[in-house]
Write a protein that holds these residues in place. Structure first.
Motif, PDB file in Angstrom:
ATOM      1  N   LEU A  65       0.821  -1.204   0.000  1.00  0.00           N
ATOM      2  CA  LEU A  65       0.000   0.000   0.000  1.00  0.00           C
ATOM      3  C   LEU A  65       0.856   1.256   0.000  1.00  0.00           C
ATOM      4  O   LEU A  65       0.570   2.226  -0.717  1.00  0.00           O
ATOM      5  N   ARG A  66       1.925   1.255   0.765  1.00  0.00           N
ATOM      6  CA  ARG A  66       2.800   2.417   0.814  1.00  0.00           C
ATOM      7  C   ARG A  66       3.510   2.629  -0.527  1.00  0.00           C
ATOM      8  O   ARG A  66       3.677   3.763  -0.974  1.00  0.00           O
ATOM      9  N   ARG A  67       3.908   1.545  -1.171  1.00  0.00           N
ATOM     10  CA  ARG A  67       4.539   1.682  -2.489  1.00  0.00           C
ATOM     11  C   ARG A  67       3.568   2.251  -3.515  1.00  0.00           C
ATOM     12  O   ARG A  67       3.980   2.934  -4.468  1.00  0.00           O
ATOM     13  N   LEU A  68       2.288   1.989  -3.322  1.00  0.00           N
ATOM     14  CA  LEU A  68       1.277   2.496  -4.234  1.00  0.00           C
ATOM     15  C   LEU A  68       0.859   3.921  -3.917  1.00  0.00           C
ATOM     16  O   LEU A  68      -0.044   4.470  -4.564  1.00  0.00           O
ATOM     17  N   GLY A  69       1.491   4.520  -2.917  1.00  0.00           N
ATOM     18  CA  GLY A  69       1.199   5.902  -2.577  1.00  0.00           C
ATOM     19  C   GLY A  69       0.065   6.099  -1.611  1.00  0.00           C
ATOM     20  O   GLY A  69      -0.388   7.235  -1.385  1.00  0.00           O
ATOM     21  N   LEU A  70      -0.415   5.021  -0.997  1.00  0.00           N
ATOM     22  CA  LEU A  70      -1.490   5.102  -0.020  1.00  0.00           C
ATOM     23  C   LEU A  70      -0.914   5.131   1.390  1.00  0.00           C
ATOM     24  O   LEU A  70       0.267   4.838   1.605  1.00  0.00           O
ATOM     25  N   SER A  71      -1.750   5.491   2.339  1.00  0.00           N
ATOM     26  CA  SER A  71      -1.282   5.672   3.714  1.00  0.00           C
ATOM     27  C   SER A  71      -1.596   4.449   4.566  1.00  0.00           C
ATOM     28  O   SER A  71      -2.710   4.276   5.072  1.00  0.00           O
ATOM     29  N   ALA A  72      -0.611   3.575   4.689  1.00  0.00           N
ATOM     30  CA  ALA A  72      -0.639   2.469   5.643  1.00  0.00           C
ATOM     31  C   ALA A  72       0.458   2.731   6.668  1.00  0.00           C
ATOM     32  O   ALA A  72       1.469   3.358   6.351  1.00  0.00           O
ATOM     33  N   PRO A  73       0.302   2.279   7.907  1.00  0.00           N
ATOM     34  CA  PRO A  73       1.320   2.568   8.923  1.00  0.00           C
ATOM     35  C   PRO A  73       2.679   1.990   8.555  1.00  0.00           C
ATOM     36  O   PRO A  73       2.784   0.846   8.101  1.00  0.00           O
ATOM     37  N   GLU A  74       3.704   2.793   8.753  1.00  0.00           N
ATOM     38  CA  GLU A  74       5.056   2.302   8.565  1.00  0.00           C
ATOM     39  C   GLU A  74       5.408   1.333   9.689  1.00  0.00           C
ATOM     40  O   GLU A  74       5.086   1.586  10.856  1.00  0.00           O
ATOM     41  N   VAL A  75       6.034   0.237   9.343  1.00  0.00           N
ATOM     42  CA  VAL A  75       6.475  -0.741  10.342  1.00  0.00           C
ATOM     43  C   VAL A  75       7.889  -0.356  10.775  1.00  0.00           C
ATOM     44  O   VAL A  75       8.849  -0.513  10.027  1.00  0.00           O
ATOM     45  N   HIS A  76       8.013   0.147  12.014  1.00  0.00           N
ATOM     46  CA  HIS A  76       9.313   0.591  12.513  1.00  0.00           C
ATOM     47  C   HIS A  76      10.190  -0.584  12.951  1.00  0.00           C
ATOM     48  O   HIS A  76      11.415  -0.548  12.797  1.00  0.00           O
ATOM     49  N   ARG A  77       9.569  -1.592  13.514  1.00  0.00           N
ATOM     50  CA  ARG A  77      10.319  -2.757  14.013  1.00  0.00           C
ATOM     51  C   ARG A  77       9.371  -3.946  14.050  1.00  0.00           C
ATOM     52  O   ARG A  77       8.176  -3.791  14.326  1.00  0.00           O
ATOM     53  N   ALA A  78       9.910  -5.129  13.771  1.00  0.00           N
ATOM     54  CA  ALA A  78       9.062  -6.316  13.716  1.00  0.00           C
ATOM     55  C   ALA A  78       9.761  -7.519  14.316  1.00  0.00           C
ATOM     56  O   ALA A  78      10.964  -7.716  14.123  1.00  0.00           O
ATOM     57  N   ASP A  79       9.007  -8.311  15.055  1.00  0.00           N
ATOM     58  CA  ASP A  79       9.407  -9.650  15.462  1.00  0.00           C
ATOM     59  C   ASP A  79       8.270 -10.554  15.000  1.00  0.00           C
ATOM     60  O   ASP A  79       7.329 -10.839  15.756  1.00  0.00           O
ATOM     61  N   GLU A  80       8.341 -10.970  13.746  1.00  0.00           N
ATOM     62  CA  GLU A  80       7.230 -11.716  13.160  1.00  0.00           C
ATOM     63  C   GLU A  80       7.042 -13.065  13.820  1.00  0.00           C
ATOM     64  O   GLU A  80       5.913 -13.549  13.930  1.00  0.00           O
ATOM     65  N   ALA A  81       8.121 -13.680  14.282  1.00  0.00           N
ATOM     66  CA  ALA A  81       8.000 -14.993  14.923  1.00  0.00           C
ATOM     67  C   ALA A  81       7.155 -14.909  16.188  1.00  0.00           C
ATOM     68  O   ALA A  81       6.407 -15.840  16.509  1.00  0.00           O
ATOM     69  N   ARG A  82       7.267 -13.797  16.914  1.00  0.00           N
ATOM     70  CA  ARG A  82       6.500 -13.639  18.154  1.00  0.00           C
ATOM     71  C   ARG A  82       5.239 -12.806  17.966  1.00  0.00           C
ATOM     72  O   ARG A  82       4.500 -12.569  18.916  1.00  0.00           O
ATOM     73  N   GLY A  83       4.999 -12.343  16.754  1.00  0.00           N
ATOM     74  CA  GLY A  83       3.768 -11.597  16.501  1.00  0.00           C
ATOM     75  C   GLY A  83       3.765 -10.216  17.101  1.00  0.00           C
ATOM     76  O   GLY A  83       2.736  -9.773  17.635  1.00  0.00           O
ATOM     77  N   LEU A  84       4.881  -9.492  16.989  1.00  0.00           N
ATOM     78  CA  LEU A  84       4.988  -8.157  17.570  1.00  0.00           C
ATOM     79  C   LEU A  84       5.444  -7.166  16.501  1.00  0.00           C
ATOM     80  O   LEU A  84       6.429  -7.414  15.799  1.00  0.00           O
ATOM     81  N   LEU A  85       4.720  -6.062  16.397  1.00  0.00           N
ATOM     82  CA  LEU A  85       5.072  -5.005  15.469  1.00  0.00           C
ATOM     83  C   LEU A  85       5.047  -3.667  16.186  1.00  0.00           C
ATOM     84  O   LEU A  85       4.170  -3.425  17.033  1.00  0.00           O
ATOM     85  N   LEU A  86       5.976  -2.812  15.842  1.00  0.00           N
ATOM     86  CA  LEU A  86       5.979  -1.431  16.306  1.00  0.00           C
ATOM     87  C   LEU A  86       5.639  -0.571  15.098  1.00  0.00           C
ATOM     88  O   LEU A  86       6.385  -0.543  14.113  1.00  0.00           O
ATOM     89  N   LEU A  87       4.492   0.127  15.156  1.00  0.00           N
ATOM     90  CA  LEU A  87       3.922   0.781  13.986  1.00  0.00           C
ATOM     91  C   LEU A  87       3.856   2.292  14.148  1.00  0.00           C
ATOM     92  O   LEU A  87       3.745   2.814  15.275  1.00  0.00           O
ATOM     93  N   GLU A  88       3.857   2.954  13.021  1.00  0.00           N
ATOM     94  CA  GLU A  88       3.539   4.375  12.985  1.00  0.00           C
ATOM     95  C   GLU A  88       2.148   4.589  13.588  1.00  0.00           C
ATOM     96  O   GLU A  88       1.207   3.839  13.312  1.00  0.00           O
ATOM     97  N   ASP A  89       2.022   5.619  14.418  1.00  0.00           N
ATOM     98  CA  ASP A  89       0.759   5.919  15.085  1.00  0.00           C
ATOM     99  C   ASP A  89      -0.022   6.918  14.241  1.00  0.00           C
ATOM    100  O   ASP A  89       0.411   8.057  14.058  1.00  0.00           O
TER     101      ASP A  89
END
Length: 324
Positions: A65-89
């Motif tokens: 979505l971000r590559r397409l120019g739309l506004s989705a939250p930026e993912v600042h940090r991720a631990d996908e194995a544990r299901g944790l994301l730090l996102l743009e607010d």
């Protein structure tokens, strides 16, 4: 490692271990969100515990979505194995909140329509994503048979007839080109972002279930919202705006009726499951609205095979079950 310890380690590694935590209200999933404050800075923690949740689709769709120019939250940090994301607010200006505060319904819905048109107008938006085909649409609708009808004191044995009718009415709506279908495109998941122009002013949330699918599905999700009534004049304005963007869109009302009906049938089953199985009875208050919208859609000539099945198997005055 306990869940809380994993979260603490994740936040410490990102430099947010000492931030003030502000949990947000929960939704129908296992995910939960916590706003973190550090001075004037804020970010959002998504806690999506596996195996019930998987954050990888969220990160993939957000990046697209971000590559397409739309506004989705930026993912600042991720631990996908544990299901944790730090996102743009994206803040608290959800369309639902703004509507409750008296902001223009038409303006907000037209902004949402512009964002949807900006997404669907880009060729290859769904490239690389799985197609959400007829089998999945039918399986979702069968939640109505599994949860809603039994709660109303009915056991339905004509599953084959239901599936056949559903496939027949879906076929024309699924026959055209696919786009990236976000699947939960409604005002609860949209945020107005001040300082951004055009379609980018519409922040997008809760899109991790996106897949390739018919363009009219998200439009139906927007104007036939399970949680709120949409003024008929706003519905007309949205359709006019969408047709301006896609003047060649044919059978739009038919596709909205078909895909809206499938969605309402699925959501009736989903909300009943949330009430009966998961102890979340608050969704029950939306059932009368869902039934009204479903009846409206079933009256469309393109849905006659499914309407006939409902006439045979679901009484018009079928009571809305109570939660025991």
């Amino acid at each position: 490692m306990s869940r809380q310890a994993a979260i603490a380690a994740f936040l410490a590694g990102a430099g947010w271990g000492e931030a003030r935590r502000e949990p947000l209200p929960g939704d129908a999933s296992f995910r939960r969100y916590v706003r973190l404050r550090r001075g004037r800075e804020t970010v959002m923690l998504m806690d999506a515990p596996p195996p019930e949740e998987d954050v990888q689709p969220f990160t993939a769709v957000a990046a697209r979505l971000r590559r397409l120019g739309l506004s989705a939250p930026e993912v600042h940090r991720a631990d996908e194995a544990r299901g944790l994301l730090l996102l743009e607010d994206f803040g608290d200006d959800t369309f639902t909140r703004l509507l409750d505060e008296g902001e223009s319904e038409e303006e907000l819905y037209l902004l949402a329509t512009d964002a949807l048109a900006a997404l669907q107008g880009q060729q290859g938006a769904a490239d690389g994503f799985p197609s959400f085909g007829a089998d999945r649409f039918v399986a979702g609708a069968e939640l109505f048979l599994e949860w809603y009808l039994p709660a109303a004191g009915r056991q339905e044995n004509d599953r084959q007839g239901f599936a056949a009718a559903m496939r027949r009415v879906l076929a024309p709506a699924l026959a055209g080109p696919e786009t990236l279908m976000l699947r939960d495109f409604h005002v609860d998941n949209l945020v107005r972002l001040d300082g951004r122009e055009g379609a980018a002013a519409c922040g997008l949330l809760d899109f991790q279930d996106a897949a390739g699918g018919p363009p009219a599905y998200d439009l139906a999700s927007l104007i036939e919202d399970a949680r709120r009534d949409v003024d008929e004049s706003v519905r007309r304005a949205v359709l006019a705006r969408y047709r301006d963007a896609f003047p060649d869109a044919r059978d739009l009302e038919r596709d909205i009726a078909v895909l809206g009906a499938q969605r309402h049938i699925r959501v009736l089953g989903t909300f009943m499951r949330l009430a009966r199985r998961d102890g979340k009875p608050g969704y029950m208050r939306h059932l009368p609205r869902l039934r009204r919208m479903l009846e409206r859609n079933l009256a469309h000539p393109a849905l006659e095979p499914l309407a006939a099945w409902f006439r045979r198997h679901v009484a018009a005055d079928l009571r809305i079950p109570a939660v025991e």
